[in-house]
Design a protein around this motif. Sequence first.
Motif, PDB file in Angstrom:
ATOM      1  N   TYR A  24       7.381 -34.808 -24.491  1.00 14.79           N
ATOM      2  CA  TYR A  24       8.302 -34.308 -23.485  1.00 14.79           C
ATOM      3  C   TYR A  24       8.163 -32.786 -23.357  1.00 14.79           C
ATOM      4  CZ  TYR A  24      11.236 -38.518 -22.838  1.00 14.79           C
ATOM      5  OH  TYR A  24      11.714 -39.771 -22.514  1.00 14.79           O
TER       6      TYR A  24
ATOM      7  N   LYS B 249      11.867 -33.176 -19.667  1.00 11.18           N
ATOM      8  CA  LYS B 249      11.045 -33.389 -18.479  1.00 11.18           C
ATOM      9  C   LYS B 249       9.799 -34.204 -18.811  1.00 11.18           C
ATOM     10  CE  LYS B 249      10.187 -29.981 -15.747  1.00 11.18           C
ATOM     11  NZ  LYS B 249       9.691 -28.676 -15.264  1.00 11.18           N
TER      12      LYS B 249
ATOM     13  N   ALA C  65      14.069 -38.376 -19.316  1.00 10.37           N
ATOM     14  CA  ALA C  65      13.662 -37.221 -18.511  1.00 10.37           C
ATOM     15  C   ALA C  65      14.451 -37.174 -17.208  1.00 10.37           C
ATOM     16  CB  ALA C  65      12.167 -37.289 -18.218  1.00 10.37           C
ATOM     17  N   TYR C  66      14.941 -35.963 -16.847  1.00  8.82           N
ATOM     18  CA  TYR C  66      15.700 -35.843 -15.602  1.00  8.82           C
ATOM     19  C   TYR C  66      14.788 -35.839 -14.386  1.00  8.82           C
ATOM     20  CZ  TYR C  66      14.553 -30.816 -15.413  1.00  8.82           C
ATOM     21  OH  TYR C  66      13.903 -29.612 -15.353  1.00  8.82           O
ATOM     22  N   ASN C  67      13.486 -35.608 -14.582  1.00  8.18           N
ATOM     23  CA  ASN C  67      12.533 -35.712 -13.461  1.00  8.18           C
ATOM     24  C   ASN C  67      11.690 -36.977 -13.582  1.00  8.18           C
ATOM     25  OD1 ASN C  67      10.985 -34.951 -15.673  1.00  8.18           O
ATOM     26  ND2 ASN C  67       9.566 -33.736 -14.450  1.00  8.18           N
TER      27      ASN C  67
ATOM     28  N   ARG D 299      17.231 -41.721 -14.324  1.00  8.27           N
ATOM     29  CA  ARG D 299      17.374 -41.226 -15.693  1.00  8.27           C
ATOM     30  C   ARG D 299      18.490 -41.974 -16.403  1.00  8.27           C
ATOM     31  NH1 ARG D 299      20.361 -36.971 -18.343  1.00  8.27           N
ATOM     32  NH2 ARG D 299      21.433 -36.508 -16.374  1.00  8.27           N
TER      33      ARG D 299
END
Length: 637
Positions: free
Chosen positions: A352, A378, A429-431, A503
């Motif tokens: 990550y 991410k 991951a937020y993306n 997410r």
Amino acid sequence: MQRAGALLEIIHERGKRGLPLERLYRHLFNPELYLRAYGKIYRNDGAMTPGASAETADGMSLRKIQAIIEALRHERYRWTPVRRTYIDKKNSSKKRPLGLPTWSDKLLQEVIRSLLEAYYEPQFSGRSHGFRPGRGCHTALEEIQRQWRGTVWFIEGDITDCFGSLDHSIMRSMLAEKIHDGRFLRLIDGLLQAGYLEDWRYHETLSGAPQGGILSPLLSNIYLNRLDRYVETTLLPVYNQGDRRRPYLPYMRLHKAVWKLEKKGQREGTRQMRRQLQQLPSRDPDDPGYRRLHYIRYADDWLLGYTGTRREAEDIKGKIGRFLGYRLKLELSERKTLITHGRTEPARFLGYEIVVHDNDAKHDRNGHRCINAAIGLKVPMDVVRAKRKPYMRRGKPAAILARAHDSDFRIVARYQEEFRGLAEYYQLAYNRHRLGLLRWVMERSLTKTLGHKNKISVNKVWHRYRATWQTPAGPRRGLQVKVERGKGKKPLVARWGGVSLARRTTRVILKDDLPAVWRRRPAELIGRLRSGRCELCQAHTDVETHHVRRLKDLPAGNRADQPGWARQMASRRRKTLIVCRDCHHGIHNGLPGRQASRNGHWRATCGENRMRRSAGGRRKRTRTCGHLAGGLPSEAR
């Protein structure tokens, strides 16, 4: 003999109380521990991979367990040198050495691992997440995300050749502190010094634990637990100062001025001042009385998060490097041990990217800044580019011709497994939505592969296999292949699609209740092996297990053309079959395991050392399958 579950609970309780272990070696004589170990590792892919000898899980029996126990009872067990091979190393042109032990050594290592894990698990640090029950990459990453808010500097740590550099004398001293049993310690010494075979030439192991061995991850955790304790008892108390940052004076002065103007009713003149407030920190970022240090470790990779100055971060890095060199005789990799500023560049840990959010424009419903100083996880874009590369040719999605020989069901299932595995790993991951590009490339590659196989266009592939199904997130559309089976059986279904890229926001719950794990029912295979009944000829005699690596390795052909043992394994969908030695010998040599008697009934031709008449009338003993003891030390045969 004491029940294995009760024994492990007693050892676990002693570990909780910090009491030493005595007479541990005698517990290696308990056959139930070996059966539990067998039930756990026989499913592994490496169970059918030979080491320095041809011995594998095929041919496992109760007699083999008794042979190992008898050799241990007289201290005649000798570890076999591991067969060394090399595998690709991530982000490097070098190869990683991998040791392949023999099956008997794997079994004994799993027994030792279960005993040591029960004792050392309650003594390990809560900041260690690698190779531990109920813990893993996601628990480590979620701890960083939820507890490291406000971190300024990340110190990414990596130990050079950790598994291969463990000092044997230090390892023995660590074990001897808690385990007061000379016979057990000598057995561990023999494992560490067994050596390895490379191109069938013997090499001594002067340091390290064999990478690939079942016991090696636990030994490395015992070794590096001293690093965890050093950080917790020495560094954290020194570098954790203050309860809270002091207020930032420029912010407080401006805030007070705004409050006075609004109290007088002059709200129109405070709008610009409110905007200025949103650009200033409310707490002093350079407060010398406030410091925070966080630490986490996964195997030989560790990460420190520090709130302070860069000079202090470099000092922490130097202290850990000196401790590793002087106390553990390990070397810190200077190339991989980096100090990064969280707000300007990401740190890498467990695949990550870890960043510190800094955006004054993000507000909650009350108008307050909500994400500043929060930790974000991410998906690295270089990972997305590397993962989509195998599915592309000349910059465009392309068919994978090597898979065109598989069935449509297998092609769709394999693509789905590959994408789902990556998407589930990056669920924090937020993306995560960035994986949509990989999904599109894989989808195009899948349809082109199916089109190439069936000699149809991509549009016809969608027309043939398009389907809609229900998921917890609602209906989803994709490709679906069904394989009909016999009466009363549900069809096999392979689907492409339906994997959400949202997410995950729910917390990871640690499930490390070890006694509950130990009370589980033993594997079905253990009960079948203990029954002593051959599943081919139904004879009650000494039995052993016939293993295949995969069900597709069974003899090809129609059900009528397959031998009886293959039909039975295929119908049960089991990669194991409990057979007597004569039937097992017949399976490996393509011979019938039983003969028809004159009255039409089946007569079992089983039994060890069965007497048969030769052509000349003399009686002779027939040799039975001799691969049972292969790989055991000569004293145990």
